[in-house]
Design a protein around this motif. Structure first.
Motif, PDB file in Angstrom:
ATOM      1  N   GLU A 288      13.581  -2.750   4.732  1.00 14.24           N
ATOM      2  CA  GLU A 288      13.348  -3.247   3.378  1.00 14.24           C
ATOM      3  C   GLU A 288      12.515  -4.519   3.411  1.00 14.24           C
ATOM      4  O   GLU A 288      11.590  -4.704   2.598  1.00 14.24           O
ATOM      5  N   VAL A 289      12.849  -5.418   4.356  1.00 16.89           N
ATOM      6  CA  VAL A 289      12.068  -6.649   4.498  1.00 16.89           C
ATOM      7  C   VAL A 289      10.644  -6.319   4.924  1.00 16.89           C
ATOM      8  O   VAL A 289       9.663  -6.867   4.386  1.00 16.89           O
ATOM      9  N   PHE A 290      10.496  -5.413   5.888  1.00 17.65           N
ATOM     10  CA  PHE A 290       9.176  -5.008   6.364  1.00 17.65           C
ATOM     11  C   PHE A 290       8.332  -4.459   5.224  1.00 17.65           C
ATOM     12  O   PHE A 290       7.150  -4.810   5.066  1.00 17.65           O
ATOM     13  N   ARG A 291       8.909  -3.583   4.405  1.00 21.25           N
ATOM     14  CA  ARG A 291       8.162  -3.006   3.294  1.00 21.25           C
ATOM     15  C   ARG A 291       7.736  -4.074   2.294  1.00 21.25           C
ATOM     16  O   ARG A 291       6.606  -4.045   1.784  1.00 21.25           O
ATOM     17  N   GLU A 292       8.624  -5.030   2.018  1.00 22.50           N
ATOM     18  CA  GLU A 292       8.299  -6.064   1.036  1.00 22.50           C
ATOM     19  C   GLU A 292       7.214  -7.003   1.557  1.00 22.50           C
ATOM     20  O   GLU A 292       6.320  -7.395   0.810  1.00 22.50           O
ATOM     21  N   VAL A 293       7.269  -7.339   2.840  1.00 19.70           N
ATOM     22  CA  VAL A 293       6.217  -8.185   3.414  1.00 19.70           C
ATOM     23  C   VAL A 293       4.882  -7.455   3.375  1.00 19.70           C
ATOM     24  O   VAL A 293       3.832  -8.038   3.044  1.00 19.70           O
ATOM     25  N   ALA A 294       4.902  -6.161   3.713  1.00 18.33           N
ATOM     26  CA  ALA A 294       3.665  -5.384   3.679  1.00 18.33           C
ATOM     27  C   ALA A 294       3.107  -5.312   2.260  1.00 18.33           C
ATOM     28  O   ALA A 294       1.892  -5.357   2.049  1.00 18.33           O
TER      29      ALA A 294
ATOM     30  N   LEU B  48       4.045  -5.968  14.336  1.00 20.88           N
ATOM     31  CA  LEU B  48       3.794  -5.206  13.118  1.00 20.88           C
ATOM     32  C   LEU B  48       2.859  -5.932  12.160  1.00 20.88           C
ATOM     33  O   LEU B  48       2.276  -5.292  11.274  1.00 20.88           O
ATOM     34  N   PHE B  49       2.728  -7.233  12.313  1.00 22.39           N
ATOM     35  CA  PHE B  49       1.855  -8.034  11.448  1.00 22.39           C
ATOM     36  C   PHE B  49       1.016  -8.981  12.296  1.00 22.39           C
ATOM     37  O   PHE B  49       1.499  -9.540  13.290  1.00 22.39           O
ATOM     38  N   ASP B  50      -0.215  -9.166  11.888  1.00 17.39           N
ATOM     39  CA  ASP B  50      -1.023 -10.265  12.391  1.00 17.39           C
ATOM     40  C   ASP B  50      -0.697 -11.484  11.537  1.00 17.39           C
ATOM     41  O   ASP B  50      -0.745 -11.415  10.295  1.00 17.39           O
ATOM     42  N   ARG B  51      -0.332 -12.579  12.177  1.00 22.80           N
ATOM     43  CA  ARG B  51      -0.052 -13.814  11.450  1.00 22.80           C
ATOM     44  C   ARG B  51      -1.372 -14.526  11.203  1.00 22.80           C
ATOM     45  O   ARG B  51      -2.045 -14.962  12.150  1.00 22.80           O
ATOM     46  N   LEU B  52      -1.755 -14.677   9.972  1.00 17.96           N
ATOM     47  CA  LEU B  52      -3.026 -15.273   9.586  1.00 17.96           C
ATOM     48  C   LEU B  52      -2.788 -16.655   8.990  1.00 17.96           C
ATOM     49  O   LEU B  52      -1.659 -17.002   8.636  1.00 17.96           O
ATOM     50  N   PRO B  53      -3.877 -17.454   8.872  1.00 18.37           N
ATOM     51  CA  PRO B  53      -3.691 -18.777   8.262  1.00 18.37           C
ATOM     52  C   PRO B  53      -3.084 -18.687   6.860  1.00 18.37           C
ATOM     53  O   PRO B  53      -2.297 -19.545   6.460  1.00 18.37           O
ATOM     54  N   ARG B  54      -3.460 -17.658   6.153  1.00 21.75           N
ATOM     55  CA  ARG B  54      -2.877 -17.458   4.821  1.00 21.75           C
ATOM     56  C   ARG B  54      -2.287 -16.048   4.763  1.00 21.75           C
ATOM     57  O   ARG B  54      -3.007 -15.075   4.569  1.00 21.75           O
ATOM     58  N   GLY B  55      -1.014 -15.967   4.971  1.00 20.21           N
ATOM     59  CA  GLY B  55      -0.336 -14.682   4.870  1.00 20.21           C
ATOM     60  C   GLY B  55      -0.380 -13.884   6.163  1.00 20.21           C
ATOM     61  O   GLY B  55      -0.689 -14.400   7.242  1.00 20.21           O
TER      62      GLY B  55
ATOM     63  N   PRO C 144       0.177  -0.502  14.640  1.00 23.60           N
ATOM     64  CA  PRO C 144       1.548   0.037  14.632  1.00 23.60           C
ATOM     65  C   PRO C 144       2.253  -0.166  13.290  1.00 23.60           C
ATOM     66  O   PRO C 144       3.015   0.698  12.840  1.00 23.60           O
ATOM     67  N   GLY C 145       1.961  -1.307  12.651  1.00 21.90           N
ATOM     68  CA  GLY C 145       2.573  -1.562  11.354  1.00 21.90           C
ATOM     69  C   GLY C 145       2.134  -0.561  10.309  1.00 21.90           C
ATOM     70  O   GLY C 145       2.935  -0.085   9.490  1.00 21.90           O
ATOM     71  N   ARG C 146       0.835  -0.198  10.325  1.00 22.66           N
ATOM     72  CA  ARG C 146       0.331   0.785   9.368  1.00 22.66           C
ATOM     73  C   ARG C 146       0.956   2.157   9.604  1.00 22.66           C
ATOM     74  O   ARG C 146       1.194   2.915   8.664  1.00 22.66           O
ATOM     75  N   HIS C 147       1.230   2.480  10.876  1.00 20.97           N
ATOM     76  CA  HIS C 147       1.866   3.761  11.165  1.00 20.97           C
ATOM     77  C   HIS C 147       3.349   3.761  10.768  1.00 20.97           C
ATOM     78  O   HIS C 147       3.893   4.788  10.353  1.00 20.97           O
ATOM     79  N   LEU C 148       3.999   2.626  10.915  1.00 22.90           N
ATOM     80  CA  LEU C 148       5.431   2.558  10.589  1.00 22.90           C
ATOM     81  C   LEU C 148       5.683   2.562   9.086  1.00 22.90           C
ATOM     82  O   LEU C 148       6.686   3.115   8.631  1.00 22.90           O
ATOM     83  N   LEU C 149       4.776   1.985   8.297  1.00 22.37           N
ATOM     84  CA  LEU C 149       5.039   1.778   6.872  1.00 22.37           C
ATOM     85  C   LEU C 149       5.393   3.062   6.125  1.00 22.37           C
ATOM     86  O   LEU C 149       6.402   3.081   5.400  1.00 22.37           O
ATOM     87  N   PRO C 150       4.620   4.142   6.236  1.00 19.38           N
ATOM     88  CA  PRO C 150       5.021   5.344   5.464  1.00 19.38           C
ATOM     89  C   PRO C 150       6.374   5.909   5.889  1.00 19.38           C
ATOM     90  O   PRO C 150       7.113   6.453   5.047  1.00 19.38           O
TER      91      PRO C 150
END
Length: 304
Positions: A7-13, A47-54, A60-66
């Motif tokens: 649930e957290v993963f989906r909301e962050v995405a 699952l996420f690239d940590r960027l300066p903003r967001g 792998p994250g894109r494959h896991l999301l669906p």
């Protein structure tokens, strides 16, 4: 893998930010970050690239999301269905009843139950007590309306028995019978009559209680269906017992006589449910409506 992480993963995405997801879900940014890190350790990939903003989904994250969305949607659907069953906005109840219960008790019960729970499906099956108990044991029924003293004793059956009412028998007489119009009738006065019953063996019929009182009627005609029995009585071919449950729907060309209190056989009517089983919510609700209908019928027979 815990669904909370998904649930957290989906909301962050969806929001592209740990901070925004935390605000939406009522968590701190650090709590969101910890749960994502735990999920990443579970799947073995960032699952996420940590960027300066967001943040941005990795491959792998894109494959896991669906897959995460599918799991969470299925769980949400299951919760909705279980809530509907619990709140009786859907579901079904499988009910069996013996014929004379169908004549009076079941219409009342079904009317009030459908008014209260119109979205719940009721599957009704008619049968004699022994057959209904077998279907209950086999898991084909949730509730069975059965009677004692007709198809054999109910003690020892694999069912929980909920008493509904007593159902005293009345005797149906041809309209020109010498006892028609009497306030009550003694068994001894019926010794010379021909009887109409559901079996040639008295012990398998409604008149089985007579045997224990030393009265063994002569069964002339074996008729299983109670409305057909009335036709034979109307034709002057014999007498039969009619349960008081069916007294309101008898033919107008026969006479019902009350048996003397010392002679009258009484059948106890029960609602039977499978022993040791957690009943469906709809079955529990249906049982309450059965009890209400039985109380109304008993009150009409013996008004205060």
């Amino acid at each position: 893998m815990e669904t909370g992480w998904l649930e957290v993963f989906r909301e962050v995405a969806r929001l592209g930010s740990f901070t925004a997801a935390g605000q939406a879900m009522g968590f701190t940014q650090s709590a969101i970050s910890r749960q994502i890190s735990t999920l990443e350790a579970e799947v073995g990939s960032p699952l996420f690239d940590r960027l300066p903003r967001g943040v941005r989904l990795t491959e792998p994250g894109r494959h896991l999301l669906p897959h995460a969305e599918a799991v969470l949607d299925r769980l949400a659907g299951a919760r909705r269905e279980l809530t509907a069953l619990r709140e009786l906005t859907s579901g079904r109840v499988r009910v069996g009843a013996f014929p004379t219960a169908d004549a009076s008790m079941m219409p009342r019960t079904l009317r009030s139950f459908r008014a209260a729970y119109p979205a719940v499906s009721v599957l009704l099956r008619e049968g004699f007590t022994q057959t209904l108990m077998e279907r209950l044991k086999a898991g084909d029924l949730d509730v069975a309306v059965v009677g004692s003293g007709t198809d054999g004793p109910l003690e020892g059956e694999p069912a929980d028995l909920h008493p509904l009412m007593d159902d005293p028998m009345m005797v149906a007489l041809p309209s020109d019978h010498p006892l028609a119009g009497r306030e009550d009738v003694r068994l001894a006065e019926l010794a010379e009559d021909h009887w109409i019953a559901g079996s040639v063996r008295v012990e398998e019929t409604l008149v089985s209680a007579f045997v224990r009182q030393g009265f063994r009627p002569e069964i002339e005609f074996v008729i299983g269906e109670w409305t057909a029995k009335q036709s034979f009585v109307a034709a002057g071919l014999g007498v039969t017992l009619i349960p008081s449950l069916a007294a309101g729907v008898v033919r107008p060309d026969i006479v019902l006589a009350t048996l003397h209190p010392d002679d009258v056989p009484v059948r106890t009517v029960y609602a039977a449910t499978p022993k040791g089983h957690v009943p469906p919510p709809a079955a529990t609700a249906f049982l309450r409506h059965l009890e209400k209908a039985a109380a109304e019928l008993s009150g009409e027979r013996h008004p205060a």
